[in-house]
Write an enzyme that holds these catalytic residues in place. Structure first.
Site, short mmCIF file in Angstrom:
data_model
loop_
_atom_site.label_atom_id
_atom_site.label_comp_id
_atom_site.label_asym_id
_atom_site.label_seq_id
_atom_site.Cartn_x
_atom_site.Cartn_y
_atom_site.Cartn_z
CB SER A 87 -10.87 -3.17 8.51
OG SER A 87 -11.91 -2.39 7.99
NE ARG B 224 -0.86 5.32 9.11
CZ ARG B 224 -2.17 5.08 9.00
NH1 ARG B 224 -2.67 4.69 7.86
NH2 ARG B 224 -2.97 5.27 10.03
NE ARG C 197 -3.68 -2.29 2.37
CZ ARG C 197 -4.67 -2.52 3.22
NH1 ARG C 197 -4.95 -1.61 4.15
NH2 ARG C 197 -5.38 -3.62 3.15
#
Length: 430
Positions: A353, A278, A263
């Site tokens: 999630s 992250r 990502r």
RNA sequence: GCCGGGAUACCCUAGCCUGGUAGGGGGCUGGCUUGCUAAGCCCGUGUCUCGAUAGGGACUCGGGGGUUCAAAUCCCCCUCCCGGCGCCA
């Protein structure tokens, strides 16, 4: 993507639901869509009529020729029609393009149980498990712990690949694989079929899964090829059944994917810049379900329950939030986040999630089902949930299982996956 | 990467050379008939759209263009599969 048929048949309901997104632009786009669709249908009927007359004349020509008679008058009559059809269809295509453009931008319809809110501060905690871990000393964050134990090399990773990359080292590498394999076993025990998917995919497949804006912000493109690096196994698992009609009795289809995820994290400047919380690349065990529309609410609860039981088994304290309207993306109708307790930050942070995408991805990817061969088809519902994103779980384990001298215990269930290792100790001082 | 062969409906297959309503078999579905470890016959079988209904029309031969009154069929581009050669951890 919304099903144009549903929009056509229930314009008021759809419009009211879109209004909940608190974005007037969506409503004007929706109204345009209705107009384009009306015009499209008018032109469709017109072209249909023209085609009918052409087919009729063409048949007459064939008949005359078969009888050996002169057909030149009929051929002359027919000669004008193709250009007319072309003109009408040009207009149809223009309308269709505008409709598709809007349809690809409109978000999913929200579930009634989604709380209203402007941003993530509006998310509603629905339950929590365990107490935030307390220590008799000041706990360290995962970066200090890992550096002291020589488990991560961030500086050399920056030299080799840039910011937000990392080398895992030594027992942390083994702990990462332990989490992956434990997660995989955990899913297989629950009847989910495991997949190791392609790590690159065509644009069309990703378009079937995500909002267009995600391309720029999250997805890496391979130069000179129609290939994109996998951002999550979700996309590849959804792609399995693109353009397929599933057998009703085969559902729910419960899959799990094990893969790295890549990502860009564009727009996250300044947030979580240190450590491996992250990053541009991480490993994940993902749950994915194709099910009947009437079962998706129940299935959503099952997926979040699996994730919760996984974190419970590792004795990591967490809470589950119901993500509010302002924080929910375009794709999900409803989303739960599982937030794990991080002693180093003294905060709950997102680790899982879990989304019910209802028919949104199914329409975009054209995944339908039917019970019997001659029944009409209907779109399936799709759901996805993290089971474990291992780098974030590593952060949680390091911080929650630390000792005052900087050691890290291995969670009980992972010890067999670590060849019996029970503790990662600091190097001895001379 | 090169050469050759393929892709037809839920499945199998014919049609392509020589352009003129996509034919057959199997499966499934509904019905009829016979009567017993089942068989036979008939309708239907995908997508879109018009219509209150009855029903009508269009589209669909891997995908996209082109030629033609008319394309599964002729021409061009692309994807995937099979075989052979090359390369290869």
């Amino acid at each position: 993507m919304l099903d144009i048929k549903v929009v056509r048949e229930n314009p008021t309901t759809v419009r009211e639901n879109l209004a909940k997104r608190n974005n007037p632009e969506l409503l004007s786009m929706f109204d345009e869509l209705i107009g384009y669709d009306r015009e499209w249908r008018r032109l469709f009927t017109e072209s249909n009529t023209l085609r009918e007359s052409r087919n009729r004349v063409t048949e007459e020509i064939a008949k005359l020729k078969k009888q050996g008679r002169d057909a030149s008058a009929k051929i002359e009559e027919a000669a004008e029609i193709p250009q007319k059809i072309k003109n009408v269809e040009l207009g149809m295509n223009r309308n269709r393009e505008k409709m598709d453009h809007i349809l690809m931008k409109l978000p999913n319809l929200l579930d009634d149980s989604v709380p209203f809110g402007l941003d993530d501060s509006g998310n509603v905690t629905i339950r929590s498990w365990g107490e935030p871990t307390r220590f008799a000393f000041k706990p360290k964050d995962h970066i200090d712990l890992a550096l002291a134990l020589d488990l991560i090399d961030m500086e050399r990773a920056a030299k080799v690949a840039g910011a937000r990359f990392y080398y895992l080292k030594k027992d942390l590498v083994r702990l990462n694989f332990a989490l992956i394999i434990y997660g995989l076993d955990f899913m297989v025990d629950r009847g989910f079929v495991p997949f190791q998917p392609p790590y690159m995919m065509k644009k069309k497949v990703i378009e079937g899964a995500v909002a267009l804006s995600d391309f720029e912000d999250t997805i890496y493109k391979i130069e000179e090829e129609d290939l994109f690096l996998l951002a999550t196994a979700e996309h590849a698992l959804l792609g399995l059944h693109t353009d397929e009609i599933l057998e009703g009795k085969s559902m729910p289809l419960r899959y799990c994917g094990v893969s790295p995820c890549f990502r860009k994290e564009a727009g996250a400047h300044g947030r979580d810049t240190k450590g491996i919380f992250r990053v541009h690349q991480f490993e994940k065990v993902e749950q994915f379900t194709f099910c009947r529309p009437e079962d998706s609410t129940k299935e959503h609860e099952l997926l979040i329950k699996n994730a919760e039981e996984f974190f419970q088994s590792l004795k990591l304290p967490y809470r589950v939030v119901n993500v509010c309207t302002g924080d929910l993306g375009a794709v999900a109708a409803k989303k739960y986040d599982l937030e794990v307790w991080l002693p180093g930050q003294e905060k709950y942070r997102e680790a899982v999630s879990c989304s019910n995408c209802t028919s949104y991805q199914a329409v975009r990817s054209n995944v339908r089902y039917r019970d019997r061969l001659n029944d009409p088809t209907a779109y399936v519902h799709t759901l996805n949930s993290t089971l474990v994103a291992t780098e974030r779980a590593l952060v949680a384990i390091m911080e929650n299982y630390q000792g005052e001298d900087g050691h890290i215990e291995i969670p009980h269930l992972l010890i067999p996956y670590m060849a019996g290792l029970e503790i990662i100790k600091p190097p001895k001082r001379a």
